[in-house]
Write an enzyme that holds these catalytic residues in place. Sequence first.
Site: not given
Length: 275
Positions: A2-3, A92, A111
């Site tokens: 995500p930016e 997750h 992650r």
Amino acid sequence: MPELPEVETIRRHLEAAVRGKRIAAARTLRGDLRRPFPPALAERLAGRRVESLERRAKYLILRLDGGLALLVHLGMSGRILLGEAGGNPGPHVHFILDLDDGRRVSLQDPRRFGMVDLVAANLLDAHPLLKSIGPEPLGARFTGNVLADRLKDSATSIKAALLDQRRVAGLGNIYACEALFRARISPKRRAGSVTGPRAAALARAIQAVLKDAIAAGGSTLRDHRLPSGELGYFQHHFRVYDREGQPCPGCDCATGIRRIVQGGRSTFYCAKRQR
Ligand SMILES: [Zn+2]
């Protein structure tokens, strides 16, 4: 990853859902992400009222009553899910906030490079992760002069400098490439030589690419949210990013978009248009 535009899109949509609500219950489903969750996080959050949701660089800041702030970073793969409380958290999902209106905010991070911290709001500016971050590119005071001042002592390439969070907040690889293309600045140019009108053009280009991406996120998000509950991820069409070998959208150069590697990251640019 995500930016900034994705994080800002998440912020805008999530704020409408959380502002003014009380946290009925909080839950962590494991001990850590990139770093451990703060001690007694769930207990300290329960009953707090959400005053606002802000953003600094790529950090989300949930301001709570009692002078507390919840700092969230989505890392490489983090997502915010907005759904209904109760039921299975889903794969997750490592952190859950159940609100007093029956909605649930979940942090999903396969992650686990994300992070969550709970701090006194008046100490946010001094937080180790925030204190060295450069100016907000979408802030009203972000101008060519501010940018040039941040670049002046840098002997690296302008592309590398734009990815340095101490020089500009929250600008990632995609938007650095896109902004340099729009400003017609070579990614290989020495950062310290970006001054005057060139710096002004770059500051404007950075703001334009971020605003365009946020606008695109806002328009596609409505289609996106109902099936997945996932906020802020969207397909966006870039002018140069990931377009190696394709025709240049800015000029009639024969070579098209080139890819080089700078600091281990791919840079996409037009060698004719960008100087
Ligand atoms: Zn070109």
